[in-house]
Design an enzyme around this catalytic site. Sequence first.
Site, PDB file in Angstrom:
ATOM      1  N   ARG A  49     -45.108 -17.584 -50.972  1.00 16.36           N
ATOM      2  CA  ARG A  49     -44.381 -18.536 -51.809  1.00 16.36           C
ATOM      3  C   ARG A  49     -43.759 -17.868 -53.036  1.00 16.36           C
ATOM      4  O   ARG A  49     -42.940 -18.455 -53.718  1.00 16.36           O
ATOM      5  CB  ARG A  49     -45.317 -19.657 -52.261  1.00 16.36           C
ATOM      6  CG  ARG A  49     -45.791 -20.555 -51.119  1.00 16.36           C
ATOM      7  CD  ARG A  49     -46.764 -21.602 -51.582  1.00 16.36           C
ATOM      8  NE  ARG A  49     -47.983 -20.994 -52.138  1.00 16.36           N
ATOM      9  CZ  ARG A  49     -49.006 -21.701 -52.604  1.00 16.36           C
ATOM     10  NH1 ARG A  49     -48.959 -23.017 -52.620  1.00 16.36           N
ATOM     11  NH2 ARG A  49     -50.083 -21.091 -53.072  1.00 16.36           N
ATOM     12  N   LEU A  93     -44.884 -23.228 -45.839  1.00 13.73           N
ATOM     13  CA  LEU A  93     -45.665 -23.170 -44.601  1.00 13.73           C
ATOM     14  C   LEU A  93     -45.650 -24.476 -43.821  1.00 13.73           C
ATOM     15  O   LEU A  93     -46.038 -24.501 -42.649  1.00 13.73           O
ATOM     16  CB  LEU A  93     -47.108 -22.757 -44.904  1.00 13.73           C
ATOM     17  CG  LEU A  93     -47.302 -21.367 -45.507  1.00 13.73           C
ATOM     18  CD1 LEU A  93     -48.778 -21.053 -45.639  1.00 13.73           C
ATOM     19  CD2 LEU A  93     -46.612 -20.310 -44.667  1.00 13.73           C
ATOM     20  N   ASP A 184     -64.714 -10.744 -39.488  1.00 16.41           N
ATOM     21  CA  ASP A 184     -65.842 -10.529 -40.384  1.00 16.41           C
ATOM     22  C   ASP A 184     -65.782  -9.064 -40.797  1.00 16.41           C
ATOM     23  O   ASP A 184     -66.127  -8.179 -40.021  1.00 16.41           O
ATOM     24  CB  ASP A 184     -67.170 -10.834 -39.678  1.00 16.41           C
ATOM     25  CG  ASP A 184     -68.382 -10.710 -40.607  1.00 16.41           C
ATOM     26  OD1 ASP A 184     -68.253 -10.044 -41.654  1.00 16.41           O
ATOM     27  OD2 ASP A 184     -69.438 -11.267 -40.290  1.00 16.41           O
ATOM     28  N   HIS A 185     -65.306  -8.811 -42.015  1.00 18.31           N
ATOM     29  CA  HIS A 185     -65.005  -7.422 -42.390  1.00 18.31           C
ATOM     30  C   HIS A 185     -66.242  -6.540 -42.400  1.00 18.31           C
ATOM     31  O   HIS A 185     -66.142  -5.324 -42.266  1.00 18.31           O
ATOM     32  CB  HIS A 185     -64.297  -7.370 -43.751  1.00 18.31           C
ATOM     33  CG  HIS A 185     -65.179  -7.624 -44.927  1.00 18.31           C
ATOM     34  ND1 HIS A 185     -65.387  -8.891 -45.442  1.00 18.31           N
ATOM     35  CD2 HIS A 185     -65.894  -6.779 -45.698  1.00 18.31           C
ATOM     36  CE1 HIS A 185     -66.202  -8.803 -46.468  1.00 18.31           C
ATOM     37  NE2 HIS A 185     -66.529  -7.554 -46.654  1.00 18.31           N
ATOM     38  N   LYS A 189     -67.215  -1.990 -40.845  1.00 13.81           N
ATOM     39  CA  LYS A 189     -67.745  -0.849 -41.580  1.00 13.81           C
ATOM     40  C   LYS A 189     -68.346   0.167 -40.611  1.00 13.81           C
ATOM     41  O   LYS A 189     -69.069  -0.190 -39.673  1.00 13.81           O
ATOM     42  CB  LYS A 189     -68.808  -1.313 -42.579  1.00 13.81           C
ATOM     43  CG  LYS A 189     -68.262  -2.195 -43.704  1.00 13.81           C
ATOM     44  CD  LYS A 189     -69.389  -2.660 -44.616  1.00 13.81           C
ATOM     45  CE  LYS A 189     -68.876  -3.554 -45.732  1.00 13.81           C
ATOM     46  NZ  LYS A 189     -68.101  -2.844 -46.737  1.00 13.81           N
ATOM     47  N   ASP A 242     -71.443 -18.091 -47.940  1.00  9.69           N
ATOM     48  CA  ASP A 242     -70.565 -16.955 -48.169  1.00  9.69           C
ATOM     49  C   ASP A 242     -71.048 -15.693 -47.472  1.00  9.69           C
ATOM     50  O   ASP A 242     -70.231 -14.890 -47.009  1.00  9.69           O
ATOM     51  CB  ASP A 242     -70.452 -16.690 -49.673  1.00  9.69           C
ATOM     52  CG  ASP A 242     -69.435 -15.617 -50.005  1.00  9.69           C
ATOM     53  OD1 ASP A 242     -68.310 -15.686 -49.476  1.00  9.69           O
ATOM     54  OD2 ASP A 242     -69.760 -14.708 -50.792  1.00  9.69           O
ATOM     55  N   HIS A 247     -71.884 -12.664 -42.356  1.00 10.35           N
ATOM     56  CA  HIS A 247     -72.169 -11.229 -42.437  1.00 10.35           C
ATOM     57  C   HIS A 247     -73.604 -10.895 -42.036  1.00 10.35           C
ATOM     58  O   HIS A 247     -73.858 -10.018 -41.207  1.00 10.35           O
ATOM     59  CB  HIS A 247     -71.953 -10.719 -43.857  1.00 10.35           C
ATOM     60  CG  HIS A 247     -70.570 -10.946 -44.387  1.00 10.35           C
ATOM     61  ND1 HIS A 247     -69.445 -10.898 -43.603  1.00 10.35           N
ATOM     62  CD2 HIS A 247     -70.137 -11.218 -45.643  1.00 10.35           C
ATOM     63  CE1 HIS A 247     -68.376 -11.132 -44.350  1.00 10.35           C
ATOM     64  NE2 HIS A 247     -68.768 -11.325 -45.578  1.00 10.35           N
ATOM     65  N   LYS A 347     -75.661 -12.311 -56.254  1.00  5.11           N
ATOM     66  CA  LYS A 347     -74.732 -11.802 -57.259  1.00  5.11           C
ATOM     67  C   LYS A 347     -75.506 -11.404 -58.513  1.00  5.11           C
ATOM     68  O   LYS A 347     -76.606 -11.901 -58.766  1.00  5.11           O
ATOM     69  CB  LYS A 347     -73.714 -12.888 -57.631  1.00  5.11           C
ATOM     70  CG  LYS A 347     -72.848 -13.376 -56.492  1.00  5.11           C
ATOM     71  CD  LYS A 347     -71.737 -12.409 -56.202  1.00  5.11           C
ATOM     72  CE  LYS A 347     -70.734 -12.986 -55.222  1.00  5.11           C
ATOM     73  NZ  LYS A 347     -69.662 -12.034 -54.902  1.00  5.11           N
TER      74      LYS A 347
END
Length: 507
Positions: A49, A93, A184-185, A189, A242, A247, A347
């Site tokens: 955009r 979009l 799923d990054h 790895k 998350d 993960h 975190k």
Amino acid sequence: MQAPKKQPTILFIFGGSGDLTYRKLMPALYNLYLDKYLPDQFRIISIGRSDFSNTTYRNYIKKGISEHSRRKDCLKIAWKEFSELMEYYKADLESEKTYKSIAGYVKNYEDEWKAKATEIYYMSIAPQLAPVVAERLHSAKLMTDPARSRMVFEKPFGHDLQSATDLNIRLGQIFKEEQIYRIDHYLGKETVQNILALRFANALFEPLWNSHYIDYVQITAAENIGVEDRGGYYEQAGALRDMVQNHMLQLLCMLAMEPPLSFDANEIRNKKLDVLKAIRIWHKDEVHQNAVRGQYEAGWIEGKQVKGYRQEKNVAPDSKVETFAAVKFYVDNWRWKDVPFYVRTGKCMHSKSTMVTIQFKPAPQYAFPNEAAETWRPNRLTVSISPQMDIRLRFQTKQPGPQMALQPVDMIFNYSDAYGGEDKQPEAYETLLEDVIEGNATLFMRADQVEAAWEIIQPILEAWKTRPPVDFPNYAPGSWGPEDAEALIAKDGYHWITLPDNEKKKR
């Protein structure tokens, strides 16, 4: 070694002016280009955009690559050639015109190349927009050939079991499952993928990889920063959604799966699904005994003052969202009978560390004198995924001298020592984008896997929703989480395992 030639490919990135494209996708594509892993006929169409011309967009991406690529020093060599592969298209979009233009891009490049092109549509956009785009692509008669068209979804895939199931049904009505790549990054790895090599390529480990020899398994994914500018997202997600639902359960699957018959994508995913189906699902009344949550307060980390979660931008001042989660799982099959899998993530913790620990049962001590028992330690295998990347095996040795004094030592395989520094090792998105281009779905979640993972997490979400926390915030920045997390594992006679600080500083 140069990769085999690939089919002509057009990659459309929805959200082409966004943060993920800037920090991860374009640096990854640039590295793939340098390594000659992209097809000879390849184009990137970034859709966003923001107001960019092709020239200003390329300058914007060049800045992102200079900041985030592991190959920053090569910009002067290959930037001009790479930049000519990308175009920018400002678009709405929800407009029918946008998808007519996309069809025009496909036709123009196929005419130029005189060949059919593989179409990839990457959803680097807000999750609620992705199904809208998918339906518009279908209405525009794009993605009609399952063999040559793919759509990539970023997490989160659904907000709970019901929404994930509804989304799978919605997509399944217009596309084939083999066209849908749920990314799923973590699975991209190198250290995560090496878990399969470690297990199944070494006769040393596989015979011991069961409840007869393994006492327990731990998986930790800790960050030493807060939510930063992701408060709005985190208020809707929390640590359980998350990290654990995707993960960490995927890591658990790789550790617990049965040996595959082949490395065919569906064979690997079938074995992972078997693990998810075998994980014991806690009843809502059992959740408080097997799952712990926490939220960080204001404090100090390494001499720097940090905000509490409730003081972060776009976070409610009385937020009940967890920034820490720890869960005990059991995989109820023959291989893993009664072996606990302890998972934790959070975190603002003591240090950034993602690691897997396999603790073996102690060997009998009766053959050794009493003094040997003072330093007796069970064998342990630790896979450090990030930021340090190594595999270490702890075993007992005899100390020099006349006494039978034992000492635990570590045998360490370090990725940087073996394969060079970080600039030599592909990042997760490089691996995953290359797999999408090749049509290899091994590292991507299938619909039934997504739903099985949500089925495991759903009772915990419901229990936590009906019993709001009364002690938030309940852990200090720079700690390893709330006291209840220690109690969760201590009642079984164990403790959470971390690498010593001096070991982390070496990496």
